[in-house]
Design a protein around this motif. Structure first.
Motif, PDB file in Angstrom:
ATOM      1  N   GLU A 107       0.862  -1.184   0.000  1.00  0.00           N
ATOM      2  CA  GLU A 107       0.000   0.000   0.000  1.00  0.00           C
ATOM      3  C   GLU A 107       0.896   1.231   0.000  1.00  0.00           C
ATOM      4  N   ARG A 108       0.487   2.246  -0.755  1.00  0.00           N
ATOM      5  CA  ARG A 108       1.220   3.512  -0.787  1.00  0.00           C
ATOM      6  C   ARG A 108       0.372   4.604  -0.140  1.00  0.00           C
ATOM      7  N   LEU A 109       0.991   5.343   0.774  1.00  0.00           N
ATOM      8  CA  LEU A 109       0.308   6.443   1.452  1.00  0.00           C
ATOM      9  C   LEU A 109       0.896   7.766   0.979  1.00  0.00           C
ATOM     10  N   ILE A 110       0.067   8.574   0.319  1.00  0.00           N
ATOM     11  CA  ILE A 110       0.483   9.913  -0.080  1.00  0.00           C
ATOM     12  C   ILE A 110       0.444  10.819   1.141  1.00  0.00           C
ATOM     13  N   ASP A 111       1.559  11.447   1.469  1.00  0.00           N
ATOM     14  CA  ASP A 111       1.600  12.446   2.533  1.00  0.00           C
ATOM     15  C   ASP A 111       1.040  13.745   1.954  1.00  0.00           C
ATOM     16  N   LEU A 112      -0.183  14.067   2.312  1.00  0.00           N
ATOM     17  CA  LEU A 112      -0.878  15.188   1.677  1.00  0.00           C
ATOM     18  C   LEU A 112      -0.181  16.523   1.901  1.00  0.00           C
ATOM     19  N   GLN A 113       0.498  16.672   3.018  1.00  0.00           N
ATOM     20  CA  GLN A 113       1.123  17.954   3.319  1.00  0.00           C
ATOM     21  C   GLN A 113       2.514  18.085   2.691  1.00  0.00           C
ATOM     22  N   GLY A 248      -4.349   2.271  -1.660  1.00  0.00           N
ATOM     23  CA  GLY A 248      -4.902   0.923  -1.663  1.00  0.00           C
ATOM     24  C   GLY A 248      -3.893  -0.111  -2.123  1.00  0.00           C
ATOM     25  N   LEU A 249      -4.340  -1.332  -2.219  1.00  0.00           N
ATOM     26  CA  LEU A 249      -3.464  -2.465  -2.494  1.00  0.00           C
ATOM     27  C   LEU A 249      -2.956  -2.471  -3.931  1.00  0.00           C
ATOM     28  N   SER A 250      -1.636  -2.637  -4.064  1.00  0.00           N
ATOM     29  CA  SER A 250      -1.027  -3.006  -5.351  1.00  0.00           C
ATOM     30  C   SER A 250      -0.745  -4.500  -5.261  1.00  0.00           C
ATOM     31  N   PRO A 251      -1.604  -5.351  -5.847  1.00  0.00           N
ATOM     32  CA  PRO A 251      -1.494  -6.792  -5.640  1.00  0.00           C
ATOM     33  C   PRO A 251      -0.199  -7.373  -6.194  1.00  0.00           C
ATOM     34  N   LEU A 252       0.392  -8.290  -5.437  1.00  0.00           N
ATOM     35  CA  LEU A 252       1.552  -9.081  -5.839  1.00  0.00           C
ATOM     36  C   LEU A 252       2.806  -8.254  -6.072  1.00  0.00           C
ATOM     37  N   ILE A 253       2.853  -7.056  -5.533  1.00  0.00           N
ATOM     38  CA  ILE A 253       4.079  -6.263  -5.538  1.00  0.00           C
ATOM     39  C   ILE A 253       4.737  -6.498  -4.182  1.00  0.00           C
ATOM     40  N   ILE A 254       5.713  -7.387  -4.142  1.00  0.00           N
ATOM     41  CA  ILE A 254       6.311  -7.807  -2.880  1.00  0.00           C
ATOM     42  C   ILE A 254       7.813  -7.532  -2.900  1.00  0.00           C
ATOM     43  N   THR A 255       8.391  -7.338  -1.727  1.00  0.00           N
ATOM     44  CA  THR A 255       9.812  -7.037  -1.613  1.00  0.00           C
ATOM     45  C   THR A 255      10.651  -8.263  -1.990  1.00  0.00           C
ATOM     46  N   GLU A 256      11.902  -8.011  -2.366  1.00  0.00           N
ATOM     47  CA  GLU A 256      12.786  -9.110  -2.742  1.00  0.00           C
ATOM     48  C   GLU A 256      13.161  -9.957  -1.529  1.00  0.00           C
ATOM     49  N   ASP A 257      13.364  -9.318  -0.401  1.00  0.00           N
ATOM     50  CA  ASP A 257      13.782 -10.030   0.809  1.00  0.00           C
ATOM     51  C   ASP A 257      12.567 -10.433   1.631  1.00  0.00           C
ATOM     52  N   ALA A 258      12.507 -11.714   1.963  1.00  0.00           N
ATOM     53  CA  ALA A 258      11.375 -12.228   2.739  1.00  0.00           C
ATOM     54  C   ALA A 258      11.613 -12.058   4.231  1.00  0.00           C
ATOM     55  N   LYS A 290       0.011   3.672  -9.628  1.00  0.00           N
ATOM     56  CA  LYS A 290       0.226   4.120  -8.256  1.00  0.00           C
ATOM     57  C   LYS A 290       1.660   4.577  -8.021  1.00  0.00           C
ATOM     58  N   SER A 291       2.604   3.968  -8.741  1.00  0.00           N
ATOM     59  CA  SER A 291       3.999   4.356  -8.558  1.00  0.00           C
ATOM     60  C   SER A 291       4.285   5.741  -9.118  1.00  0.00           C
ATOM     61  N   GLY A 303       5.534  10.219   0.475  1.00  0.00           N
ATOM     62  CA  GLY A 303       4.740   9.320   1.295  1.00  0.00           C
ATOM     63  C   GLY A 303       5.521   8.077   1.654  1.00  0.00           C
ATOM     64  N   THR A 304       4.810   7.024   1.968  1.00  0.00           N
ATOM     65  CA  THR A 304       5.444   5.780   2.391  1.00  0.00           C
ATOM     66  C   THR A 304       4.834   4.595   1.657  1.00  0.00           C
ATOM     67  N   THR A 305       5.602   3.516   1.596  1.00  0.00           N
ATOM     68  CA  THR A 305       5.132   2.262   1.027  1.00  0.00           C
ATOM     69  C   THR A 305       5.241   1.188   2.097  1.00  0.00           C
ATOM     70  N   THR A 306       4.141   0.459   2.341  1.00  0.00           N
ATOM     71  CA  THR A 306       4.131  -0.558   3.387  1.00  0.00           C
ATOM     72  C   THR A 306       3.590  -1.870   2.832  1.00  0.00           C
ATOM     73  N   PRO A 307       4.153  -3.015   3.265  1.00  0.00           N
ATOM     74  CA  PRO A 307       3.663  -4.309   2.774  1.00  0.00           C
ATOM     75  C   PRO A 307       2.328  -4.689   3.415  1.00  0.00           C
ATOM     76  N   THR A 308       1.575  -5.504   2.700  1.00  0.00           N
ATOM     77  CA  THR A 308       0.302  -6.043   3.172  1.00  0.00           C
ATOM     78  C   THR A 308       0.394  -7.564   3.122  1.00  0.00           C
ATOM     79  N   PHE A 309      -0.275  -8.236   4.050  1.00  0.00           N
ATOM     80  CA  PHE A 309      -0.025  -9.654   4.254  1.00  0.00           C
ATOM     81  C   PHE A 309      -1.285 -10.526   4.158  1.00  0.00           C
ATOM     82  N   LEU A 310      -1.030 -11.793   3.806  1.00  0.00           N
ATOM     83  CA  LEU A 310      -1.989 -12.886   3.917  1.00  0.00           C
ATOM     84  C   LEU A 310      -1.440 -13.814   4.995  1.00  0.00           C
ATOM     85  N   CYS A 311      -2.264 -14.162   5.977  1.00  0.00           N
ATOM     86  CA  CYS A 311      -1.824 -15.011   7.081  1.00  0.00           C
ATOM     87  C   CYS A 311      -2.531 -16.355   6.981  1.00  0.00           C
TER      88      CYS A 311
END
Length: 331
Positions: A107-113, A248-258, A290-291, A303-311
């Motif tokens: 997920e990407r969060l736009i810092d509005l300010q 919102g979610l960018s599906p299947l965009i995951i980091t290289e390091d697990a 989104k990028s 802004g920031t980019t944060t991972p989203t998970f399936l458990c």
């Protein structure tokens, strides 16, 4: 007695949500709810499995109470997976209940300010805004606009998989629109060309930002009217003093390091799906759009980019992945 959507919104989401862009989506018609003295868990049942959508909503931030809520839920419901949850909750499930927690996107969060329209990567955004102005397109917030069917039908006809609208993981329209915001683009002749519906995100009892949950545009405008509407919404929300827009979610965009708690087997499956299943869902196109607002590495102040998970419990839950895709109307 079953909770109404208004009760869930007023009694759980508004006072207790901690910034999840998915909590508004738990108001979808097919969702079920596990009420508990310590909070609320939202889920659907599909093919004998229970899929929890988003982080639970907690009445207390005390970890002991959070663990009790999840434990009681897991004692009552079997074959449970948790879909599109935060890193913090993913780590709790791993540490307390021995779940695998595997990235499914970001997920990407736009810092509005802080966000600015300048920069090389944003040239496509500036081009869209310039073309909209050149063609006399007017972009306004219009909460009374409801003539969406024609635009939506035309938009769906241009998709790789026609006549199929994603649900569950992405909310549909309409079902509960309280406090949602609608921004529309109109041609010089006054015809509706495109729209974006923004769902509210709450933190500490107040609206902190929005997520552009639903966007549709006429294929007649080729220069990316989505970008132009987003820029207008960014200006408005910034002026209101809000903190962010979650793209919102960018599906299947995951980091290289697990992470240590991820399933390498499932990560390999997700990489395969992204590479070869583009005809089912435009993963790369969504990520590209989104990028433009926030770089994948989030190196700027935008802004920031944060991972989203399936458990999930097993290391390779292929049946459950298939069930999730069916619930989402992907297959």
């Amino acid at each position: 007695m079953a909770l109404t959507h208004l009760q869930i919104f007023e009694n759980y989401i508004k006072p207790y949500s901690k910034g999840s862009c998915m909590h508004y989506s738990i108001l979808q018609p097919e969702m079920r709810y596990f009420q508990h003295e310590y909070g609320l868990v939202s889920y659907i049942k599909k093919h004998g499995c229970h899929f929890v959508l988003a982080d639970p909503i907690y009445r207390s931030q005390d970890r002991e109470f959070q663990v009790k809520l999840i434990a009681d839920f897991l004692n009552q419901y079997k074959r449970v997976s948790f879909v599109q949850v935060s890193r913090k909750f993913a780590e709790l499930l791993h540490e307390e209940f021995n779940f695998y927690s595997t990235q499914i996107g970001n997920e990407r969060l736009i810092d509005l300010q802080q966000w600015k329209i300048s920069g090389k990567r944003k040239q496509v955004i500036r081009t869209a805004c310039n073309q909209a102005a050149k063609q006399g397109i007017e972009i306004i917030e219009n909460p009374l606009e409801d003539n969406f069917d024609s635009i939506s039908a035309k938009w769906l006809s241009t998709r790789q998989v026609k006549e199929r609208e994603i649900k569950f993981l992405v909310r549909t329209y309409p079902y509960f629109e309280k406090d949602a915001r609608t921004f529309c683009a109109y041609s010089a002749e006054g015809n509706l060309l495109a729209y974006i519906i923004f769902s509210p995100i709450f933190e500490n009892g107040k609206c902190a930002g929005y997520v552009p949950d639903i966007s549709r545009s006429s294929p007649k405008f080729k220069q990316g009217i989505y970008y132009a509407i987003m820029v207008e919404a960014i200006k408005q929300f910034k002026n209101e003093g809000l903190s962010y827009i979650n793209l919102g979610l960018s599906p299947l965009i995951i980091t290289e390091d697990a992470e240590s708690y991820e399933s390498e087997k499932l990560r390999s499956v997700f990489k395969f799906i992204r590479k070869y299943a583009g005809t089912l869902y435009n993963y790369n196109g969504i990520n590209y759009t989104k990028s433009r607002f926030i770089h994948d590495s989030a190196q700027s102040n935008d802004g920031t980019t944060t991972p989203t998970f399936l458990c999930h419990k097993s290391s390779l839950p292929l049946f459950k992945i298939t069930a999730i895709f069916r619930a989402a109307n992907v297959i």
